[in-house]
Design an enzyme around this catalytic site. Structure first.
Site, short mmCIF file in Angstrom:
data_model
loop_
_atom_site.label_atom_id
_atom_site.label_comp_id
_atom_site.label_asym_id
_atom_site.label_seq_id
_atom_site.Cartn_x
_atom_site.Cartn_y
_atom_site.Cartn_z
N ARG A 203 0.82 -1.23 0.00
CA ARG A 203 0.00 0.00 0.00
C ARG A 203 0.85 1.27 0.00
NH1 ARG A 203 -3.38 -2.60 4.14
NH2 ARG A 203 -5.10 -3.61 3.08
N LYS A 225 3.39 11.79 -10.31
CA LYS A 225 2.61 10.96 -11.22
C LYS A 225 3.37 9.67 -11.51
CE LYS A 225 -0.40 14.02 -13.84
NZ LYS A 225 -0.70 14.57 -15.17
N GLU A 267 9.87 19.56 -23.29
CA GLU A 267 9.02 19.72 -22.10
C GLU A 267 9.31 21.07 -21.43
OE1 GLU A 267 6.50 17.92 -21.24
OE2 GLU A 267 6.83 15.86 -21.89
N LYS A 301 6.98 23.89 -12.66
CA LYS A 301 6.37 22.59 -12.34
C LYS A 301 5.94 22.55 -10.87
CE LYS A 301 5.48 18.14 -12.86
NZ LYS A 301 5.52 17.02 -13.74
N GLU A 311 -4.57 17.25 -10.26
CA GLU A 311 -4.96 17.65 -11.61
C GLU A 311 -6.47 17.84 -11.75
OE1 GLU A 311 -2.80 15.78 -14.89
OE2 GLU A 311 -4.48 16.21 -16.21
N ARG A 315 -3.23 21.91 -13.08
CA ARG A 315 -2.18 20.97 -13.53
C ARG A 315 -2.39 20.54 -14.98
NH1 ARG A 315 0.85 16.29 -9.98
NH2 ARG A 315 2.26 15.63 -11.63
N ASN A 319 -0.28 19.44 -19.62
CA ASN A 319 -0.61 18.56 -20.75
C ASN A 319 -0.52 19.31 -22.08
OD1 ASN A 319 -1.17 16.46 -19.02
ND2 ASN A 319 -3.30 17.05 -18.76
N HIS A 322 0.29 17.66 -25.38
CA HIS A 322 0.29 16.21 -25.18
C HIS A 322 -0.87 15.49 -25.87
CE1 HIS A 322 3.49 17.09 -22.42
NE2 HIS A 322 3.67 15.81 -22.16
N HIS A 326 0.62 12.71 -27.91
CA HIS A 326 0.43 11.27 -27.64
C HIS A 326 -0.11 10.56 -28.88
CE1 HIS A 326 0.24 11.58 -22.96
NE2 HIS A 326 1.47 11.56 -23.41
N HIS A 338 9.24 11.02 -27.29
CA HIS A 338 8.09 11.68 -26.65
C HIS A 338 8.16 13.21 -26.80
CE1 HIS A 338 4.98 12.44 -23.65
NE2 HIS A 338 5.80 13.27 -23.06
N1 GLY Z 1 3.92 15.55 -16.72
C1 GLY Z 1 2.67 16.13 -16.48
C2 GLY Z 1 2.35 16.27 -15.04
O1 GLY Z 1 3.18 16.04 -14.19
O2 GLY Z 1 1.24 16.61 -14.71
#
Ligand code: GLY
Length: 425
Positions: A203, A225, A267, A301, A311, A315, A319, A322, A326, A338
């Protein structure tokens, strides 16, 4: 009953008292930091934090007030930890949330010195991949009391249930307990896999992120994430769980191939376009100063994650690029990295007057502005994406550098955008 005005005056008075008590409390925290440093003790002491929590909660008679007070205490202890990290000036940066603090150590040579920053006197399951120089995991293992190294194949294929299950089996076989930890040494794939293994094993056990690519340093390793790909959908299964710390050794970037560096710069360009015009200016320099741009990107960030860890709103800015990115990544059969796909995906999401500047920035950073891929395959992948729902697809648009907004579009709106990215649109 008191008048509203009177009650508000009382609140103001109590707030002033609390501010004064907070200042006094932090002065004591400063003394504690100095003592811990002198005695070589870790900043975080979970046993002591539990005692503080229990003892103080017992002082609150009204059970309805206890959960709120517990949250306040946790936040206070997290602030105290962050303050100690800062005072001992070991952590360059910190992600500070209600119930966790994640220091970010950004130091040349930190990998060779990891035990100065991380608690390694326990079992440490080091997860790396065969695309990462093995000496990085070995350098970390050298500093651990009881290390084990698990090397997975490089590439998205390792973000799978099969590889995750295998990793959990090895952790179980090695007898990892709740007080042991996982350390991810490598790029974003390793970080996602190891982070999810740490989040799910017993857990949740501690995880250290030790990114060795620019992409993972600037984005993936920070913010908690973790994910696996499942059922053909990227990042379909995962958890948000903050690492105990992130350790970045920029010297490892010196040997990173130029294409991999550009992959990370995409990024960073994302952070610049949405949130930081000064960062954009730095990226436009002929030789962008790597450490400065990394620090600025990390500041963007961190600010985003601290305001919206789960998010629910802000947040989503991360994206940017993306959705299309993607889709292109899925459609180009692994030919593009990527960051290259995200760079392409950002272009149509910028206002037309901005595009020449963004194209020039992408080219300057060594990133493509056109690519060969099947737009219908990209659309099919986007239709599967977890950000797509009945109302449409939420996309991030940039009209001016440093300004962004959300726009919900339909799948069919993306077709011309994708086609516009082909070599001969
Ligand atoms: N890489 C996107 C985020 O951390 O939300």
């Amino acid at each position: 009953m008191k008048s509203l005005e009177r009650s508000r005056a009382d609140i103001d008075h109590l707030d002033a008292k609390m501010a004064s008590l907070y200042t006094q409390r932090m002065a004591t925290v400063r003394d504690i930091a100095a003592q811990k440093q002198a005695e070589g003790l870790p900043i975080r002491d979970p046993g002591r934090e539990q005692t503080v929590l229990e003892r103080n909660l017992a002082r609150i008679a009204d059970p309805d007030l206890r959960p709120g007070y517990a949250a306040l205490l946790r936040r206070q202890m997290a602030a105290a930890r962050a303050y100690q990290e800062k005072l001992l000036s070991r952590a360059e940066l910190c992600v500070q949330l209600a119930d966790s603090v994640c220091p970010i150590y950004l130091k040349d040579g930190a990998l060779q010195d990891a035990d100065r920053y991380l608690e390694l006197d326990r079992r440490v399951c080091i997860v790396t991949d065969d695309g990462t120089p093995p000496e990085y995991a070995a350098a970390l293992a050298d500093k651990c009391a009881a290390p084990m190294i698990v090397t997975v194949p490089a590439g998205e294929g390792s973000k799978s249930v099969a590889v995750w299950t295998d990793l959990l089996q090895r952790m179980q076989y090695a007898g990892l307990t709740r007080s042991d930890c996982v350390a991810a040494v490598g790029g974003g794939v390793v970080g996602d896999l190891a982070g999810f293994a740490a989040a799910s094993y017993l857990r949740g056990i501690d995880c250290y992120q030790i990114p060795t690519t620019l992409l993972a340093m600037a984005d993936a390793s920070v913010g908690g994430k973790t994910a696996l790909n499942y059922g053909g959908v990227k990042n379909a299964v995962g958890a948000i769980r903050q690492p105990r710390a992130v350790l970045m050794d920029p010297t490892v970037l010196q040997t990173l191939p130029h294409r991999q560096l550009a992959n990370g710069l995409a990024e960073i360009l994302k952070m610049a376009l949405t949130s930081d015009p000064m960062l954009f200016a730095l990226l436009r320099q002929p030789e962008p100063p790597l450490r400065d741009i990394l620090l600025r990107a990390l500041n963007v960030k961190i600010a985003v994650v601290e305001q919206d860890e789960r998010e629910t709103g802000l947040r989503r800015v991360l994206n940017f690029g993306h959705t299309l990115g993607h889709g292109i990544e899925a459609a180009c059969g692994g030919r593009l990295l990527h960051g290259e796909c995200v760079g392409l995906g950002m272009l149509p999401m910028c206002a037309p007057q901005l595009r020449p500047q963004v194209e020039a920035a992408l080219t300057g950073l060594g990133l493509p502005t056109r690519a060969e891929f099947d737009p219908e395959a990209a659309l099919a992948a986007i239709a599967h994406d977890k950000k797509t729902d009945a109302c449409g697809i939420r996309t991030v648009r940039v009209d001016e550098i440093g300004q962004w907004r959300l726009e919900t579009v339909q799948l069919s709106d993306l077709r011309p955008m994708l086609r516009g990215l082909l070599p001969n649109p």
